[in-house]
Design a protein around this motif. Sequence first.
Motif, PDB file in Angstrom:
ATOM      1  N   SER A 168       0.880  -1.331  -0.255  1.00 37.90           N
ATOM      2  CA  SER A 168       0.088  -0.107  -0.013  1.00 37.90           C
ATOM      3  C   SER A 168       0.961   1.316   0.104  1.00 37.90           C
ATOM      4  O   SER A 168       0.185   2.452  -0.310  1.00 37.90           O
ATOM      5  CB  SER A 168      -0.909  -0.007   1.173  1.00 37.90           C
ATOM      6  OG  SER A 168      -0.226   0.063   2.329  1.00 37.90           O
ATOM      7  N   ASP A 203       3.777   3.484  -4.857  1.00 35.87           N
ATOM      8  CA  ASP A 203       2.976   4.479  -5.951  1.00 35.87           C
ATOM      9  C   ASP A 203       2.356   3.332  -6.717  1.00 35.87           C
ATOM     10  O   ASP A 203       2.967   2.873  -7.601  1.00 35.87           O
ATOM     11  CB  ASP A 203       4.048   5.406  -6.705  1.00 35.87           C
ATOM     12  CG  ASP A 203       3.252   6.222  -7.639  1.00 35.87           C
ATOM     13  OD1 ASP A 203       2.108   6.008  -7.874  1.00 35.87           O
ATOM     14  OD2 ASP A 203       4.080   6.928  -8.399  1.00 35.87           O
ATOM     15  N   PRO A 204       1.005   3.285  -6.870  1.00 35.72           N
ATOM     16  CA  PRO A 204       0.247   2.656  -7.768  1.00 35.72           C
ATOM     17  C   PRO A 204       0.517   2.856  -9.339  1.00 35.72           C
ATOM     18  O   PRO A 204       0.374   1.829  -9.924  1.00 35.72           O
ATOM     19  CB  PRO A 204      -1.142   2.847  -7.476  1.00 35.72           C
ATOM     20  CG  PRO A 204      -1.233   4.120  -6.695  1.00 35.72           C
ATOM     21  CD  PRO A 204       0.189   4.351  -6.190  1.00 35.72           C
ATOM     22  N   THR A 205       1.058   3.899  -9.626  1.00 34.92           N
ATOM     23  CA  THR A 205       1.050   4.279 -11.109  1.00 34.92           C
ATOM     24  C   THR A 205       2.289   3.598 -11.565  1.00 34.92           C
ATOM     25  O   THR A 205       2.179   3.541 -12.839  1.00 34.92           O
ATOM     26  CB  THR A 205       1.232   5.941 -11.217  1.00 34.92           C
ATOM     27  OG1 THR A 205       2.506   6.199 -10.763  1.00 34.92           O
ATOM     28  CG2 THR A 205       0.091   6.385 -10.651  1.00 34.92           C
ATOM     29  N   ASN A 224       2.477   0.301 -11.339  1.00 35.58           N
ATOM     30  CA  ASN A 224       1.946  -0.730 -11.709  1.00 35.58           C
ATOM     31  C   ASN A 224       2.878  -2.222 -11.427  1.00 35.58           C
ATOM     32  O   ASN A 224       3.013  -3.103 -12.431  1.00 35.58           O
ATOM     33  CB  ASN A 224       1.795  -0.917 -13.467  1.00 35.58           C
ATOM     34  CG  ASN A 224       0.591   0.050 -13.634  1.00 35.58           C
ATOM     35  OD1 ASN A 224      -0.446   0.107 -12.924  1.00 35.58           O
ATOM     36  ND2 ASN A 224       0.831   1.024 -14.578  1.00 35.58           N
TER      37      ASN A 224
END
Length: 297
Positions: A216, A219-221, A223
């Motif tokens: 969590s 950074d989700p960007t 991927n």
Amino acid sequence: MTENKRFSYSEVIAMTNNFQRILGKGGFGIFKAEVELLLRVHHKNLVNLVGYCDEGENMALIYEYMSNGDLKEHMSGTRNRFILNWGTRLKIVSESAQGLEYLHNGCKPPMVHRDVKTTNILLSEHFEAKLADFGLSRSFPIEGETHVSTVVAGTPGYLDPEYYRTNWLTEKSDVYSFGIVLLEIITNQPVIDQSREKPHIAEWVGLMLTKGDIISIMDPTLNGDYDSGSVWKVVELAMSCLNPSSARRPTMSQVVIGLNECLAAENSRGGASRDMDSKSSIEVSLTFGTEVSPRAR
């Protein structure tokens, strides 16, 4: 020495197209002494001071132009439509660390930046990172002096709590601020966010790590496109930089070595980050240096 670097106010207006794009306004210390000091500082990862203006009320430090703006803009994607990949982020912080290490170890007397943050990491046309805004920098004038007692200055969120508490400024105050920058490239989260369980980024990441909720914080960007070993090494490095006790934080030399190891691990991985649809990001991904020692240009 300083006179040939002196510009008139009218020259500054002409150069900047009547201040069309002001990057920053801030305070600086004793003007002349500061200019003398900054004109002596040269490193490929420090923004070069071109000159200064000192006409009555009009005082300005004039730096080289950095066409790609600052790291914060690129992290948010506000400047370009692509978000920086992990390899590029590592390259940028590695180069910034080398600039900071030069201030601490390559300058005589040593200098403390005092305002290390993502908006003060500027990027050249070829995405070379340079540390900027030495408006708050301080040097240690006396041989053997390990700290300077100063009025606390810096940016909220990046400020070393020990320095805040004691007013004792050391190189380790910059190391703390750099630890915050490392958390920003990992999480792409604001440094202070009142809506989080812990508003300050260091406390929030610390809490997530104790919960074992490691994914969590990433950074989700991105991927998942990164060498996980290099990511966790940077997390460890960041948390060591943020140690409440300045004596237990690493030096910037140790940070540079650690980041170069992470960069090597990420570069040997290959992967989808090389196939980004932006030419500059591909070039950036492939042009990493591994220089460790501070070297004047």
